[in-house]
Design a protein around this motif. Structure first.
Motif, PDB file in Angstrom:
ATOM      1  N   GLY A 293       0.818  -1.211   0.000  1.00 60.62           N
ATOM      2  CA  GLY A 293       0.000   0.000   0.000  1.00 60.62           C
ATOM      3  C   GLY A 293       0.852   1.262   0.000  1.00 60.62           C
ATOM      4  O   GLY A 293       2.072   1.214   0.199  1.00 60.62           O
ATOM      5  N   GLU A 294       0.182   2.388  -0.222  1.00 59.53           N
ATOM      6  CA  GLU A 294       0.852   3.703  -0.341  1.00 59.53           C
ATOM      7  C   GLU A 294       1.690   4.057   0.890  1.00 59.53           C
ATOM      8  O   GLU A 294       2.685   4.768   0.788  1.00 59.53           O
ATOM      9  CB  GLU A 294      -0.182   4.819  -0.589  1.00 59.53           C
ATOM     10  CG  GLU A 294      -0.888   4.727  -1.930  1.00 59.53           C
ATOM     11  CD  GLU A 294       0.007   5.020  -3.129  1.00 59.53           C
ATOM     12  OE1 GLU A 294       0.975   5.800  -2.987  1.00 59.53           O
ATOM     13  OE2 GLU A 294      -0.268   4.447  -4.208  1.00 59.53           O
ATOM     14  N   GLU A 295       1.265   3.576   2.064  1.00 57.69           N
ATOM     15  CA  GLU A 295       1.976   3.903   3.316  1.00 57.69           C
ATOM     16  C   GLU A 295       3.393   3.332   3.372  1.00 57.69           C
ATOM     17  O   GLU A 295       4.182   3.702   4.236  1.00 57.69           O
ATOM     18  CB  GLU A 295       1.199   3.377   4.530  1.00 57.69           C
ATOM     19  CG  GLU A 295       0.048   4.248   4.966  1.00 57.69           C
ATOM     20  CD  GLU A 295      -0.619   3.648   6.190  1.00 57.69           C
ATOM     21  OE1 GLU A 295      -0.150   3.927   7.309  1.00 57.69           O
ATOM     22  OE2 GLU A 295      -1.588   2.880   6.012  1.00 57.69           O
ATOM     23  N   ALA A 296       3.714   2.427   2.457  1.00 57.73           N
ATOM     24  CA  ALA A 296       5.054   1.813   2.446  1.00 57.73           C
ATOM     25  C   ALA A 296       6.142   2.857   2.228  1.00 57.73           C
ATOM     26  O   ALA A 296       7.283   2.660   2.642  1.00 57.73           O
ATOM     27  CB  ALA A 296       5.131   0.730   1.378  1.00 57.73           C
ATOM     28  N   TYR A 297       5.765   3.959   1.566  1.00 54.78           N
ATOM     29  CA  TYR A 297       6.733   5.035   1.327  1.00 54.78           C
ATOM     30  C   TYR A 297       6.224   6.351   1.884  1.00 54.78           C
ATOM     31  O   TYR A 297       5.033   6.629   1.874  1.00 54.78           O
ATOM     32  CB  TYR A 297       7.020   5.193  -0.181  1.00 54.78           C
ATOM     33  CG  TYR A 297       8.012   4.170  -0.681  1.00 54.78           C
ATOM     34  CD1 TYR A 297       9.362   4.472  -0.770  1.00 54.78           C
ATOM     35  CD2 TYR A 297       7.594   2.893  -1.040  1.00 54.78           C
ATOM     36  CE1 TYR A 297      10.287   3.522  -1.218  1.00 54.78           C
ATOM     37  CE2 TYR A 297       8.501   1.939  -1.481  1.00 54.78           C
ATOM     38  CZ  TYR A 297       9.844   2.267  -1.570  1.00 54.78           C
ATOM     39  OH  TYR A 297      10.754   1.328  -1.989  1.00 54.78           O
ATOM     40  N   SER A 298       7.169   7.129   2.364  1.00 50.77           N
ATOM     41  CA  SER A 298       6.890   8.485   2.815  1.00 50.77           C
ATOM     42  C   SER A 298       7.712   9.363   1.872  1.00 50.77           C
ATOM     43  O   SER A 298       8.934   9.449   2.011  1.00 50.77           O
ATOM     44  CB  SER A 298       7.334   8.621   4.273  1.00 50.77           C
ATOM     45  OG  SER A 298       7.421   9.959   4.639  1.00 50.77           O
ATOM     46  N   GLY A 299       7.055   9.899   0.841  1.00 49.96           N
ATOM     47  CA  GLY A 299       7.793  10.601  -0.211  1.00 49.96           C
ATOM     48  C   GLY A 299       8.571   9.581  -1.021  1.00 49.96           C
ATOM     49  O   GLY A 299       8.014   8.585  -1.475  1.00 49.96           O
TER      50      GLY A 299
END
Length: 195
Positions: A54-60
Motif C-alpha cells: 500500500g501507499e503507506e510503504a513510502y513516505s515521499g
C-alpha cells in the motif's frame, strides 16, 4: 576472485567482524546497507512494494521503515514477498560491485545469506555466532526496540545450529581480542586458498 559470504544472526557481531576484514584491506559489501539504498533509489522496488503493502510503504521517496517492519515481522508470507522483491536487485548490484574489485577475495555480509539461498553463490561462508543472551544485550544497547521485538526478529532467522551445518568457518564472537585474532587467522587461510 573468490566470494566469501559473511553471516550471523541479529546481534552476533557480523558487522564488527566485517569491519575487521575491511581493516585488513578486504573489500566488504554490506547487503543490508545497499538494500536500504536500493529501496529508496529503485523505481521497480518502489512500485512493487507499494503494490504489495500500500501507499503507506513510502513516505515521499523514502521507505517508511517503521510501517514496513510492523507489517512484515508478524507475517512470514509478507516478509518472504518483500524479500523476493528486494533480494534479486541486491544480488545484481553485488555482482556489479564485485566485478570492479581487484583482490583475492571479497566479502558479502548479509544477515539472511542461508535463508535466501545466496550462500550457494559463495566460495566460502563464514558464520559469526554468539550466545543468545549476549546477542539480546547487544541489540538492547544498540537499537531502540523491545526484548519481545528482538526475539520476534530472531525467530524469523535460522538458528545457529542450523547455520553451522552449512557454514565453512565459524567465528564465535564473545571477546573482541579473540575475535580479532580469529579474523586474522581466517584472512590468512582465505588468501592462501585464493592464491
Amino acid at each position: 576472485m573468490k566470494i566469501v559470504g559473511l553471516t550471523g544472526g541479529i546481534g552476533s557481531g557480523k558487522t564488527t567482524v566485517a569491519k575487521m576484514f575491511s581493516k585488513l584491506g578486504v573489500p566488504v559489501y554490506i547487503a543490508d546497507v545497499e538494500a536500504k539504498k536500493l529501496t529508496n533509489s529503485s523505481k521497480v522496488i518502489h512500485r512493487k512494494l507499494i503494490k504489495l503493502l500500500g501507499e503507506e510503504a513510502y513516505s515521499g521517496e523514502s521507505l517508511n521503515r517503521a510501517f514496513v517492519a510492523e507489517k512484515i515481522f508478524n507475517d512470514r508470507g509478507l516478509l518472504d514477498s518483500v524479500n523476493k522483491i528486494i533480494h534479486p536487485k541486491v544480488a545484481a548490484h553485488f555482482k556489479k560491485w564485485a566485478s570492479k574489485q581487484h583482490t583475492s577475495y571479497v566479502i558479502k555480509e548479509a544477515a539472511i545469506l542461508f535463508e535466501n539461498g545466496s550462500y550457494k553463490e559463495c566460495d566460502t561462508v563464514i558464520l559469526v555466532t554468539a550466545p543468545k543472551p549476549i546477542r539480546i544485550e547487544r541489540i538492547l544497547a544498540r537499537d531502540k526496540i523491545s526484548k519481545a521485538e528482538i526475539e520476534q526478529r530472531m525467530d524469523n532467522q535460522w538458528s545457529d545450529e542450523d547455520k553451522i551445518q552449512l557454514a565453512d568457518i565459524v567465528i564465535n564472537n564473545i571477546d573482541l581480542e579473540a575475535t580479532k585474532k580469529r579474523v586474522e587467522e581466517v584472512h590468512k587461510t582465505l588468501l592462501f586458498k585464493a592464491s
